[in-house]
Design a protein around this motif. Structure first.
Motif, PDB file in Angstrom:
ATOM      1  N   GLY A 112      38.475  96.433 -42.358  1.00 41.58           N
ATOM      2  CA  GLY A 112      38.382  95.714 -41.091  1.00 41.58           C
ATOM      3  C   GLY A 112      37.020  95.754 -40.434  1.00 41.58           C
ATOM      4  N   ALA A 113      36.099  96.567 -40.955  1.00 43.83           N
ATOM      5  CA  ALA A 113      34.756  96.650 -40.371  1.00 43.83           C
ATOM      6  C   ALA A 113      33.958  95.397 -40.716  1.00 43.83           C
ATOM      7  CB  ALA A 113      34.035  97.887 -40.898  1.00 43.83           C
ATOM      8  N   ARG A 114      33.121  94.948 -39.779  1.00 41.71           N
ATOM      9  CA  ARG A 114      32.225  93.829 -40.062  1.00 41.71           C
ATOM     10  C   ARG A 114      31.028  94.358 -40.845  1.00 41.71           C
ATOM     11  NH1 ARG A 114      31.298  89.102 -36.673  1.00 41.71           N
ATOM     12  NH2 ARG A 114      29.277  90.026 -36.175  1.00 41.71           N
ATOM     13  N   PHE A 115      30.621  93.593 -41.861  1.00 39.28           N
ATOM     14  CA  PHE A 115      29.499  93.999 -42.696  1.00 39.28           C
ATOM     15  C   PHE A 115      28.730  92.765 -43.146  1.00 39.28           C
ATOM     16  CE2 PHE A 115      32.860  92.982 -45.567  1.00 39.28           C
ATOM     17  CZ  PHE A 115      32.258  92.488 -46.715  1.00 39.28           C
ATOM     18  N   ARG A 116      27.511  93.015 -43.594  1.00 32.81           N
ATOM     19  CA  ARG A 116      26.682  91.942 -44.129  1.00 32.81           C
ATOM     20  C   ARG A 116      25.792  92.519 -45.221  1.00 32.81           C
ATOM     21  NH1 ARG A 116      22.198  90.953 -39.331  1.00 32.81           N
ATOM     22  NH2 ARG A 116      21.237  93.012 -39.460  1.00 32.81           N
ATOM     23  N   ALA A 117      25.143  91.618 -45.947  1.00 30.07           N
ATOM     24  CA  ALA A 117      24.170  92.028 -46.958  1.00 30.07           C
ATOM     25  C   ALA A 117      22.772  91.889 -46.383  1.00 30.07           C
ATOM     26  CB  ALA A 117      24.301  91.177 -48.211  1.00 30.07           C
ATOM     27  N   ARG A 118      21.952  92.870 -46.675  1.00 30.39           N
ATOM     28  CA  ARG A 118      20.506  92.819 -46.407  1.00 30.39           C
ATOM     29  C   ARG A 118      19.858  92.719 -47.785  1.00 30.39           C
ATOM     30  NH1 ARG A 118      17.166  94.915 -42.322  1.00 30.39           N
ATOM     31  NH2 ARG A 118      19.003  95.841 -41.362  1.00 30.39           N
ATOM     32  N   VAL A 119      19.116  91.642 -48.026  1.00 34.07           N
ATOM     33  CA  VAL A 119      18.545  91.376 -49.349  1.00 34.07           C
ATOM     34  C   VAL A 119      17.025  91.263 -49.223  1.00 34.07           C
ATOM     35  CG1 VAL A 119      18.507  89.777 -51.300  1.00 34.07           C
ATOM     36  CG2 VAL A 119      20.636  90.152 -50.051  1.00 34.07           C
ATOM     37  N   ARG A 120      16.326  91.943 -50.122  1.00 25.53           N
ATOM     38  CA  ARG A 120      14.866  91.878 -50.165  1.00 25.53           C
ATOM     39  C   ARG A 120      14.437  91.554 -51.591  1.00 25.53           C
ATOM     40  NH1 ARG A 120      11.544  95.759 -51.727  1.00 25.53           N
ATOM     41  NH2 ARG A 120      13.117  97.371 -51.436  1.00 25.53           N
ATOM     42  N   ILE A 121      13.505  90.625 -51.728  1.00 26.39           N
ATOM     43  CA  ILE A 121      12.935  90.342 -53.048  1.00 26.39           C
ATOM     44  C   ILE A 121      12.027  91.514 -53.380  1.00 26.39           C
ATOM     45  CG2 ILE A 121      11.479  88.800 -54.409  1.00 26.39           C
ATOM     46  CD1 ILE A 121      12.492  86.497 -52.637  1.00 26.39           C
ATOM     47  N   ALA A 122      12.373  92.251 -54.436  1.00 31.74           N
ATOM     48  CA  ALA A 122      11.679  93.497 -54.745  1.00 31.74           C
ATOM     49  C   ALA A 122      10.638  93.360 -55.847  1.00 31.74           C
ATOM     50  CB  ALA A 122      12.693  94.572 -55.135  1.00 31.74           C
ATOM     51  N   GLU A 123      10.938  92.510 -56.821  1.00 31.19           N
ATOM     52  CA  GLU A 123      10.047  92.450 -57.989  1.00 31.19           C
ATOM     53  C   GLU A 123      10.289  91.156 -58.755  1.00 31.19           C
ATOM     54  OE1 GLU A 123      10.054  95.157 -61.943  1.00 31.19           O
ATOM     55  OE2 GLU A 123      10.037  96.267 -60.052  1.00 31.19           O
ATOM     56  N   VAL A 124       9.240  90.650 -59.362  1.00 30.32           N
ATOM     57  CA  VAL A 124       9.343  89.479 -60.234  1.00 30.32           C
ATOM     58  C   VAL A 124       8.550  89.778 -61.498  1.00 30.32           C
ATOM     59  CG1 VAL A 124       8.879  87.025 -60.507  1.00 30.32           C
ATOM     60  CG2 VAL A 124       9.527  87.915 -58.273  1.00 30.32           C
ATOM     61  N   THR A 125       9.187  89.576 -62.650  1.00 29.11           N
ATOM     62  CA  THR A 125       8.542  89.836 -63.936  1.00 29.11           C
ATOM     63  C   THR A 125       8.594  88.561 -64.770  1.00 29.11           C
ATOM     64  OG1 THR A 125       9.373  92.104 -63.827  1.00 29.11           O
ATOM     65  CG2 THR A 125       8.579  91.329 -65.971  1.00 29.11           C
ATOM     66  N   PRO A 126       7.455  88.107 -65.293  1.00 28.23           N
ATOM     67  CA  PRO A 126       7.493  86.926 -66.163  1.00 28.23           C
ATOM     68  C   PRO A 126       8.190  87.249 -67.480  1.00 28.23           C
ATOM     69  CG  PRO A 126       5.260  87.827 -66.051  1.00 28.23           C
ATOM     70  CD  PRO A 126       6.098  88.644 -65.122  1.00 28.23           C
ATOM     71  N   LYS A 127       8.900  86.266 -68.006  1.00 26.56           N
ATOM     72  CA  LYS A 127       9.610  86.386 -69.279  1.00 26.56           C
ATOM     73  C   LYS A 127       9.222  85.190 -70.158  1.00 26.56           C
ATOM     74  CE  LYS A 127      11.948  90.130 -68.676  1.00 26.56           C
ATOM     75  NZ  LYS A 127      11.648  91.273 -69.523  1.00 26.56           N
ATOM     76  N   PRO A 128       9.449  85.298 -71.448  1.00 26.87           N
ATOM     77  CA  PRO A 128       9.119  84.175 -72.338  1.00 26.87           C
ATOM     78  C   PRO A 128       9.844  82.891 -71.938  1.00 26.87           C
ATOM     79  CG  PRO A 128       9.597  86.154 -73.619  1.00 26.87           C
ATOM     80  CD  PRO A 128       9.961  86.465 -72.187  1.00 26.87           C
ATOM     81  N   GLY A 129       9.256  81.775 -72.315  1.00 26.13           N
ATOM     82  CA  GLY A 129       9.887  80.477 -72.058  1.00 26.13           C
ATOM     83  C   GLY A 129       9.794  80.044 -70.610  1.00 26.13           C
ATOM     84  N   ASP A 130       8.732  80.474 -69.912  1.00 23.58           N
ATOM     85  CA  ASP A 130       8.534  80.104 -68.509  1.00 23.58           C
ATOM     86  C   ASP A 130       9.707  80.538 -67.635  1.00 23.58           C
ATOM     87  OD1 ASP A 130       6.117  79.078 -69.239  1.00 23.58           O
ATOM     88  OD2 ASP A 130       6.711  76.973 -69.070  1.00 23.58           O
ATOM     89  N   SER A 131      10.261  81.694 -67.947  1.00 22.44           N
ATOM     90  CA  SER A 131      11.378  82.256 -67.196  1.00 22.44           C
ATOM     91  C   SER A 131      10.900  83.509 -66.456  1.00 22.44           C
ATOM     92  CB  SER A 131      12.519  82.609 -68.147  1.00 22.44           C
ATOM     93  OG  SER A 131      12.990  81.435 -68.795  1.00 22.44           O
TER      94      SER A 131
END
Length: 171
Positions: A112-131
Motif C-alpha cells: 500500500g505504500a506509494r513508490f517510484r523509480a529513480r533512474v540514472r544513466i550510468a554508463e554507455v559502452t559501444p558494441k559491434p554493429g553500431d550497437s
C-alpha cells in the motif's frame, strides 16, 4: 570492426547524458495485487509476511504485510520506461533486456505504500554493429525517500533503437 561515423556521433550524444536522472510516476501495490502475484508466481504463497496484514503487523515489525522482492522487480519495466521517456527515449522493439549487474533488496516495501523509480544513466559502452550497452542505475523509493530496491540494469540497444532520438540537441 570500427563504428560508423553515425555511431560515433550517437556515442558522443549518449555519453553526454551519463549522470542524468529522472523519476517515474508514483505507484502503489495493493494487498490484492500481492495475493494475486503470490498465486500466479508461487512467490510468497502461504507466507503470512506477504498475505496476512494483521499477523504481519503483530509479528514482523513492519507495520503490516510487505511486497515480495521479485514483485517489485516486475514493476521495473513499467517504471523504468516512464522515467527513461524524459532521459533517453528509445524504441523498445530494438532494445533488449540484457540483465542485471547488481540487484539488491535494501529495505522492505510495505503493501500500500506509494513508490517510484529513480533512474540514472550510468554508463554507455559501444558494441559491434553500431550497437550500445546502456547501464541504468535504478532505485525504487518510497515517499519518505526510503530505498527498497537498488539495481544496475543493462540494455542492449541495437542500431535502430535510438533512431530519431538525437534529432534535437539534448536538453
Amino acid at each position: 570492426m570500427q563504428p560508423t561515423p553515425d555511431a560515433e556521433a550517437m556515442l558522443a550524444q549518449l555519453r553526454g547524458r551519463i549522470g542524468r536522472e529522472a523519476h517515474s510516476e508514483w505507484h502503489r501495490i495493493t494487498q490484492d495485487m500481492v495475493a494475486r502475484y503470490a498465486e500466479l508466481s508461487g512467490d510468497g504463497e502461504g507466507e503470512w509476511i506477504h498475505l496476512d496484514p494483521e499477523r504481519a503487523a503483530r509479528e514482523a515489525g513492519y507495520g503490516g504485510a510487505i511486497v515480495q522482492g521479485f514483485f517489485q522487480v516486475s514493476h521495473l519495466i513499467k517504471l523504468s520506461g516512464e522515467a527513461m521517456r524524459s532521459l533517453l527515449p528509445f524504441d523498445t522493439n530494438h532494445a533488449l533486456n540484457y540483465g542485471f549487474d547488481r540487484l539488491r533488496f535494501v529495505r522492505p516495501m510495505p503493501v500500500g505504500a506509494r513508490f517510484r523509480a529513480r533512474v540514472r544513466i550510468a554508463e554507455v559502452t559501444p558494441k559491434p554493429g553500431d550497437s550500445f550497452l546502456l547501464k541504468e542505475a535504478l532505485q525504487l523509493e518510497l515517499e519518505d525517500g526510503t530505498v527498497t530496491l537498488a539495481a544496475d540494469w543493462l540494455f542492449f540497444l541495437g542500431p535502430r533503437a535510438l533512431a530519431g532520438t538525437f534529432d534535437a540537441p539534448p536538453a
